[in-house]
Design an enzyme around this catalytic site. Structure first.
Site, PDB file in Angstrom:
ATOM      1  N   HIS A 181       6.656  11.376 -17.402  1.00  0.00           N
ATOM      2  CA  HIS A 181       6.088  10.070 -17.949  1.00  0.00           C
ATOM      3  C   HIS A 181       5.443  10.534 -19.164  1.00  0.00           C
ATOM      4  CE1 HIS A 181       2.435   7.424 -18.218  1.00  0.00           C
ATOM      5  NE2 HIS A 181       3.599   6.510 -18.445  1.00  0.00           N
ATOM      6  N   HIS A 227       1.691   7.345 -27.831  1.00  0.00           N
ATOM      7  CA  HIS A 227       1.340   6.422 -26.884  1.00  0.00           C
ATOM      8  C   HIS A 227       0.660   5.105 -27.627  1.00  0.00           C
ATOM      9  CE1 HIS A 227      -0.810   5.779 -22.791  1.00  0.00           C
ATOM     10  NE2 HIS A 227       0.083   5.082 -23.020  1.00  0.00           N
TER      11      HIS A 227
END
Length: 621
Positions: A181, A227
């Site tokens: 992830h 992110h």
């Protein structure tokens, strides 16, 4: 663990007979009036220079004297006992040898009868002989006891097989796939650097699914990976793609899947399409049409697959420019644009970009049930760990049925800012193939994940148990909430001994004032009814602990069971020091006496630290 003022010493043994305790005058400090303070301790050897570990046979291994400072002027001096192999192993050598020598024929019998390697041949026994010939304890006619013991502690005697042995011809949906992830993050989810380095590290550990979040750069003329909605510092997409190309097949040739979390305009999608095509070339797998069934890992060897769903054009909905949102519970959730109900996304995407997609992701159009199965095409669905936990209460069997044909990816909830992980077992029990983990973290759940993917030669693909793939004549599938079977088998585990800490750690790493007091925690992680942990007693002041303790674990679903082993150094405060760990898939355990290499908190293997254990499977009745 000992503290200043606590001077207790265990009785040393040789050949299982305690030595007579002797007094040794060791001046600790010179005082006026010629006073000296002495301690009474176990005397094992009068010559401290004879303890060169590297030149001693394993059966008589011992360590040099160790000095521990107490306050500023006192010393505690420990001499270590010589430890010998367990009685079990001595008796086995006597049984499978003649006149102190084990021949090839003897070793073959040992492999078949004790290690239960039914296919062991004279050639395989001879290969073990050949691997030990460089040792100075190897006699011409066969193995001495020292050589045999060296073999038991060698990498050739591993607890699990190191080759791919499962059927690799089934569709991708029939496998658990090692999945990371936010693969580009070096640390926490909010402010760490983005880099290609963690991608390389993940691939070299066998990970086969890499996630990249694609965003426009500051000038909006290029693509970077970061992110979204955080302070993480970006990395160029091209660096990530090159890292994947160079390391995708470093562990195995089975395919690598790249999941794009796409936040781009069509112009930037076009740039990505050119970049991906140029970087991967013939490695890139393309499908002429939407797949009706996923190909097999075997047919996709040396291939890279792109999985995403093109988003809407950002100018159509400015609110979609940031797909990282806060839900009503205050949790930061990954709301992927490719998982939205988006009837116009693929039509608005540039053709080059659309043609990259091998695994289509997203929810059904028109607000249909997310677990609906389309007989004409397969897809990938993504859920957070919390969404999965909520769904299994009412849709457990629907999830199992969905994952028999389609792919389900589960990712950590947004509140895991520290890059921690969650229990993967819930996803695996329901057939989820891509249980995505923060590989830069550490802890029990990451160790369990690493343990699962040590199966099947560590190739990154593990065949799902048959019960998750079966459909009964009455069209029923496995129900994780109600179909847990009775006890299927019993795993008997014996923990013999451990060694190697003195090589991998400083002598004051565990305790400033004495050698370590190690104990072992061993147990099962799996379905709730199988979970259990036991522990051995702590062996005081010993770098070479011998436990000789045995445990039995009842298993209802051995196919999903993971054997957890953790070594701790006892501390009276209750905060025990970490001394190594490993997790192993129970379904892959090789019976008999096996060496167990230990790993650090990140999952990296120690150079020397290991355990010697024995495994046996018993019938349930």
């Amino acid at each position: 663990m000992k503290y200043p003022g606590q001077f207790s010493f265990h009785v040393a043994k040789r050949n299982n007979k305690p030595y007579q305790r002797q007094a040794a005058s060791i001046p600790l400090i010179s005082l006026p009036l010629s006073l000296s303070l002495t301690l009474q301790m176990d005397m094992i050897s009068e010559n401290e220079n004879e303890c060169d570990v590297t030149n001693l046979p394993v059966v008589s291994k011992k360590l040099p004297k160790q000095h521990f400072k107490v306050c500023f002027c006192f010393k505690r001096i420990f001499k270590h006992r010589i430890y010998e192999p367990p009685e079990d192993i001595k008796k086995l050598f006597e049984r499978y040898s003649e006149n102190g020598t084990m021949t090839v024929e003897h070793l073959q019998r040992f492999l078949i009868e004790v290690q239960e390697e039914s296919n062991a041949s004279k050639d395989s026994a001879q290969a073990i002989f050949n691997s030990l010939k460089h040792l100075n304890v190897f006699p011409r006619k066969g193995l001495s006891f020292e050589a045999f013991y060296r073999y038991l502690l060698s990498d050739r005697n591993s607890a699990i097989r190191r080759v791919v042995h499962q059927d690799m011809q089934a569709p991708l949906a029939h496998y658990f796939i090692f999945t990371s992830h936010n693969s580009y993050l070096t640390g926490n989810q909010l402010s760490s650097d983005c880099s290609e380095v963690p991608i390389i590290a993940a691939l070299k550990k066998g990970v086969k699914v890499i996630e990249l979040d694609l965003w426009p750069n500051d000038r909006e003329d290029g693509v970077e990976v970061r992110h979204g909605g955080t302070l993480t510092r970006p990395v160029e997409l091209i660096k990530c793609l090159k890292a994947i190309k160079d390391n995708a097949f470093s562990v195995s040739d089975y395919p690598v899947v790249i999941t794009f979390e796409d936040h781009l305009t069509p112009d930037l999608q076009s740039i990505v399409a050119q970049m991906v095509t140029k970087t991967f070339g013939e490695l890139l797998y393309r499908s002429e049409s939407h797949l009706k069934e996923f190909p097999s890992p075997e047919s996709l060897k040396k291939k890279i697959l792109i999985s995403t769903k093109p988003p809407k054009e950002l100018h159509e909905a400015s609110s979609s420019a940031k797909d990282e949102t806060w839900n009503v519970n205050g949790e930061h959730e990954e709301v992927a644009s490719h998982d939205r109900d988006d009837p116009t996304g693929e039509e608005n995407a540039v053709p080059q970009y659309k043609n990259l997609i091998a695994i289509h992701a997203g929810k059904p159009k028109g607000g249909k049930d997310i677990w609906a199965i389309d007989p004409n095409k397969v897809r990938r669905l993504s859920l957070s760990e919390q969404e999965l936990e909520d769904a299994v209460y009412t849709r457990g069997t629907d999830i199992v049925r969905f994952t028999q044909k389609n792919l389900l990816r589960v990712y950590p909830k947004g509140l895991r800012f520290d890059s921690s992980n969650y229990d993967p077992m819930l996803g695996w029990m329901h057939g989820a193939q891509m249980v995505a983990f923060n590989m830069q973290g550490y802890g029990k759940y990451l160790w369990i994940m690493q343990g699962m993917f040590r199966a099947n030669g560590g190739c990154g693909y593990v065949k799902k148990p048959d019960f998750l793939l079966e459909v009964t004549p009455s069209d029923e599938v496995f129900d994780p909430a109600n179909n847990i079977p009775p006890i299927q088998k019993i795993l008997k585990v014996k923990v013999y001994l451990g060694e190697g800490w003195h090589s991998d750690f400083r002598h004051t790493h565990f305790d400033r004032f004495s050698p370590p007091d190690f104990f072992v925690r061993v147990g099962i992680d799996g379905v709730p009814d199988d979970k259990v942990m036991e522990q051995t007693k702590a062996i005081e002041d010993e770098w070479l602990p011998v436990w000789n303790e045995e445990f039995e674990f009842k298993l209802r679903v051995p196919e999903l069971a993971i054997l957890r082993i953790e070594i701790l150094e006892y501390d009276t405060s209750g905060k025990h020091d970490f001394g190594g760990q490993t997790c192993l898939p129970v379904s892959e355990l090789r019976t008999g006496i096996r060496v167990i290499p230990l790993h650090n908190k990140k999952g990296d293997k120690y150079y020397s630290t290991k355990l010697l254990m024995r495994f046996e499977f018993l019938p349930a009745n």
